[in-house]
Design a protein around this motif. Sequence first.
Motif, PDB file in Angstrom:
ATOM      1  N   LEU A  56      11.034 -10.881  -5.300  1.00  0.00           N
ATOM      2  CA  LEU A  56      10.614 -10.289  -4.265  1.00  0.00           C
ATOM      3  C   LEU A  56      11.768  -9.805  -3.283  1.00  0.00           C
ATOM      4  CD1 LEU A  56       7.515 -11.680  -2.830  1.00  0.00           C
ATOM      5  CD2 LEU A  56       7.748  -9.390  -4.064  1.00  0.00           C
ATOM      6  N   ARG A  57      11.703  -8.404  -2.995  1.00  0.00           N
ATOM      7  CA  ARG A  57      12.702  -8.035  -2.204  1.00  0.00           C
ATOM      8  C   ARG A  57      12.237  -7.008  -1.024  1.00  0.00           C
ATOM      9  NH1 ARG A  57      14.770 -11.402  -4.662  1.00  0.00           N
ATOM     10  NH2 ARG A  57      16.616 -11.198  -6.237  1.00  0.00           N
ATOM     11  N   VAL A  58      11.833  -7.811  -0.035  1.00  0.00           N
ATOM     12  CA  VAL A  58      11.192  -7.012   1.008  1.00  0.00           C
ATOM     13  C   VAL A  58      11.307  -7.784   2.346  1.00  0.00           C
ATOM     14  CG1 VAL A  58       8.873  -8.180   0.428  1.00  0.00           C
ATOM     15  CG2 VAL A  58       8.876  -6.139   1.700  1.00  0.00           C
ATOM     16  N   SER A  59      11.350  -7.251   3.397  1.00  0.00           N
ATOM     17  CA  SER A  59      11.488  -7.916   4.977  1.00  0.00           C
ATOM     18  C   SER A  59      10.057  -8.396   5.136  1.00  0.00           C
ATOM     19  CB  SER A  59      12.047  -7.041   5.765  1.00  0.00           C
ATOM     20  OG  SER A  59      11.395  -5.719   5.997  1.00  0.00           O
ATOM     21  N   PRO A  60      10.008  -9.528   5.965  1.00  0.00           N
ATOM     22  CA  PRO A  60       8.810  -9.994   6.581  1.00  0.00           C
ATOM     23  C   PRO A  60       7.831  -8.879   7.071  1.00  0.00           C
ATOM     24  CG  PRO A  60      10.378 -11.442   6.976  1.00  0.00           C
ATOM     25  CD  PRO A  60      11.050 -10.340   6.400  1.00  0.00           C
ATOM     26  N   ASP A  61       8.439  -8.093   8.087  1.00  0.00           N
ATOM     27  CA  ASP A  61       7.772  -6.926   8.748  1.00  0.00           C
ATOM     28  C   ASP A  61       7.019  -6.003   7.677  1.00  0.00           C
ATOM     29  OD1 ASP A  61      10.140  -6.081   8.263  1.00  0.00           O
ATOM     30  OD2 ASP A  61      10.062  -4.922  10.108  1.00  0.00           O
ATOM     31  N   ILE A  62       7.875  -5.633   6.989  1.00  0.00           N
ATOM     32  CA  ILE A  62       7.358  -4.485   5.803  1.00  0.00           C
ATOM     33  C   ILE A  62       6.523  -5.265   5.020  1.00  0.00           C
ATOM     34  CG2 ILE A  62       7.858  -3.218   3.777  1.00  0.00           C
ATOM     35  CD1 ILE A  62      10.562  -2.472   5.174  1.00  0.00           C
ATOM     36  N   LEU A  63       6.489  -6.427   4.456  1.00  0.00           N
ATOM     37  CA  LEU A  63       5.363  -6.970   3.635  1.00  0.00           C
ATOM     38  C   LEU A  63       4.101  -7.195   4.478  1.00  0.00           C
ATOM     39  CD1 LEU A  63       4.730  -8.598   1.207  1.00  0.00           C
ATOM     40  CD2 LEU A  63       5.556 -10.587   2.307  1.00  0.00           C
ATOM     41  N   ASP A  64       4.228  -7.612   5.699  1.00  0.00           N
ATOM     42  CA  ASP A  64       3.003  -7.883   6.561  1.00  0.00           C
ATOM     43  C   ASP A  64       2.264  -6.450   6.578  1.00  0.00           C
ATOM     44  OD1 ASP A  64       3.443 -10.469   6.569  1.00  0.00           O
ATOM     45  OD2 ASP A  64       4.430 -10.424   8.451  1.00  0.00           O
ATOM     46  N   THR A  65       2.963  -5.372   6.930  1.00  0.00           N
ATOM     47  CA  THR A  65       2.309  -3.924   7.179  1.00  0.00           C
ATOM     48  C   THR A  65       1.690  -3.595   5.862  1.00  0.00           C
ATOM     49  OG1 THR A  65       4.010  -3.398   8.684  1.00  0.00           O
ATOM     50  CG2 THR A  65       3.082  -1.531   7.420  1.00  0.00           C
ATOM     51  N   PHE A  66       2.345  -3.848   4.660  1.00  0.00           N
ATOM     52  CA  PHE A  66       1.632  -3.550   3.555  1.00  0.00           C
ATOM     53  C   PHE A  66       0.504  -4.313   3.076  1.00  0.00           C
ATOM     54  CE2 PHE A  66       1.686  -4.099  -1.408  1.00  0.00           C
ATOM     55  CZ  PHE A  66       1.301  -2.907  -1.665  1.00  0.00           C
ATOM     56  N   VAL A  67       0.215  -5.680   3.512  1.00  0.00           N
ATOM     57  CA  VAL A  67      -0.867  -6.345   3.268  1.00  0.00           C
ATOM     58  C   VAL A  67      -1.792  -6.024   4.162  1.00  0.00           C
ATOM     59  CG1 VAL A  67      -1.676  -8.719   3.847  1.00  0.00           C
ATOM     60  CG2 VAL A  67       0.544  -8.505   2.745  1.00  0.00           C
ATOM     61  N   ASP A  68      -1.527  -5.348   5.450  1.00  0.00           N
ATOM     62  CA  ASP A  68      -2.774  -4.731   6.309  1.00  0.00           C
ATOM     63  C   ASP A  68      -3.375  -3.773   5.449  1.00  0.00           C
ATOM     64  OD1 ASP A  68      -2.113  -6.456   8.273  1.00  0.00           O
ATOM     65  OD2 ASP A  68      -0.672  -4.985   9.395  1.00  0.00           O
ATOM     66  N   SER A  69      -2.960  -3.096   4.342  1.00  0.00           N
ATOM     67  CA  SER A  69      -3.810  -2.287   3.654  1.00  0.00           C
ATOM     68  C   SER A  69      -4.814  -2.594   2.741  1.00  0.00           C
ATOM     69  CB  SER A  69      -2.709  -1.105   3.072  1.00  0.00           C
ATOM     70  OG  SER A  69      -2.112  -1.825   1.847  1.00  0.00           O
ATOM     71  N   PHE A  70      -4.556  -4.257   2.422  1.00  0.00           N
ATOM     72  CA  PHE A  70      -5.659  -4.695   1.496  1.00  0.00           C
ATOM     73  C   PHE A  70      -7.051  -4.710   1.875  1.00  0.00           C
ATOM     74  CE2 PHE A  70      -2.011  -7.507  -0.097  1.00  0.00           C
ATOM     75  CZ  PHE A  70      -1.332  -6.395  -0.937  1.00  0.00           C
ATOM     76  N   GLU A  71      -7.833  -4.361   1.048  1.00  0.00           N
ATOM     77  CA  GLU A  71      -9.352  -4.291   1.392  1.00  0.00           C
ATOM     78  C   GLU A  71      -9.927  -5.655   0.769  1.00  0.00           C
ATOM     79  OE1 GLU A  71     -11.503  -0.282   0.704  1.00  0.00           O
ATOM     80  OE2 GLU A  71      -9.480   0.670  -0.088  1.00  0.00           O
ATOM     81  N   ILE A  72     -10.932  -5.848   1.581  1.00  0.00           N
ATOM     82  CA  ILE A  72     -11.795  -7.090   1.005  1.00  0.00           C
ATOM     83  C   ILE A  72     -13.314  -6.544   0.820  1.00  0.00           C
ATOM     84  CG2 ILE A  72     -10.325  -8.465   2.455  1.00  0.00           C
ATOM     85  CD1 ILE A  72     -12.921  -8.908   4.153  1.00  0.00           C
ATOM     86  N   ASP A  73     -14.048  -7.601   0.077  1.00  0.00           N
ATOM     87  CA  ASP A  73     -15.652  -7.459  -0.184  1.00  0.00           C
ATOM     88  C   ASP A  73     -16.202  -7.939   1.310  1.00  0.00           C
ATOM     89  OD1 ASP A  73     -18.179  -7.882  -0.561  1.00  0.00           O
ATOM     90  OD2 ASP A  73     -17.935  -8.631  -2.520  1.00  0.00           O
ATOM     91  N   TRP A  74     -16.707  -6.992   2.090  1.00  0.00           N
ATOM     92  CA  TRP A  74     -17.199  -7.296   3.637  1.00  0.00           C
ATOM     93  C   TRP A  74     -18.505  -8.188   3.284  1.00  0.00           C
ATOM     94  CZ3 TRP A  74     -14.545  -7.336   7.783  1.00  0.00           C
ATOM     95  CH2 TRP A  74     -13.343  -6.332   7.845  1.00  0.00           C
TER      96      TRP A  74
END
Length: 230
Positions: A56-74
Motif C-alpha cells: 500500500l502507498r497511501v497516506s492515512p487521511d487519503i485512505l480514510d477519505t476513500f473508505v468514507d465512500s464505501f456502501e453498506i447493506d443498511w
Amino acid sequence: MQWQAIVDFDGTISLDDTTDRILERFAAPGWETIEAEWVAGRIGSRECMERQIALLRVSPDILDTFVDSFEIDWGFAFLVRVCQRHAVPVTVVSDGLDRTIHSVLRRTGLAGLPVIANHLESAGGDRWRLTSPHASRDGSCVSGTCKCNVAQGLGRPATILVGDGRSDFCLAERADLVFAKKGLIAHCRATGIEHHPFAQLADAARLLDEMLTGTMPAIASHHLKDMIDG
C-alpha cells in the motif's frame, strides 16, 4: 438459549470487498499476483494480506477519505436491532481490516459494536503494516482471523453466523444457525451444511426474528441438538 451472533463484514455488511477496493486503488503492482497465490491455495489469507498491505502507498487521511465512500447493506442496522431485542450480542468478525470496519461503523451509527479483525497500522508516511492478533496460535488455521477460535472465546453456547465467503467456511461447519449469501451458499450446499440463504440482511433479520420469537423453528446443528436433548 444463550445465542451469540457473529457477522462477517466484507461482502456481508459492506456491499463490496473493501480490502480489494483499497488494494485496487492504492497498492503498488504485484498485489494481484499475491492474490492469485491465495486463490490457488498456495498461501493462507494471513500471509496474503500481510504481503499485500506492505504494497500500500497511501497516506492515512487519503485512505480514510476513500473508505468514507464505501456502501453498506443498511439491513445490518435492522439485524442489530433484532438481536438486541432478543438479548443476542452481536460481534463483527472479519478477516479484513479493523481500521476500515471501525470507520464504516462510526459513519453508520453502530460504532459501539465489538469488532474483531486484522489490525491495520500506519508505518509512517504512506506505508502500512498488518498484524493478526486473532490468528490461530497453533497454526491450525491460516486465516488472519480464526473465526472458530473467536466464537469459542465469546463464551456463549449457541452461535449464529451471518456470512458470505471463504473466511466463514470453517465456522459454518460448527455454528448452530447459519445465514449465508454468495460463496457461502455454494459451500454449504456442497458440504451439506444446513443454512438459510439470503440476498439482503433485512431478509435475514426478519427470518431470525421469527426464529427467536418461536414463530418459526430454528435449524439446529447436531451439537446444539445434543445440548437441548441432553
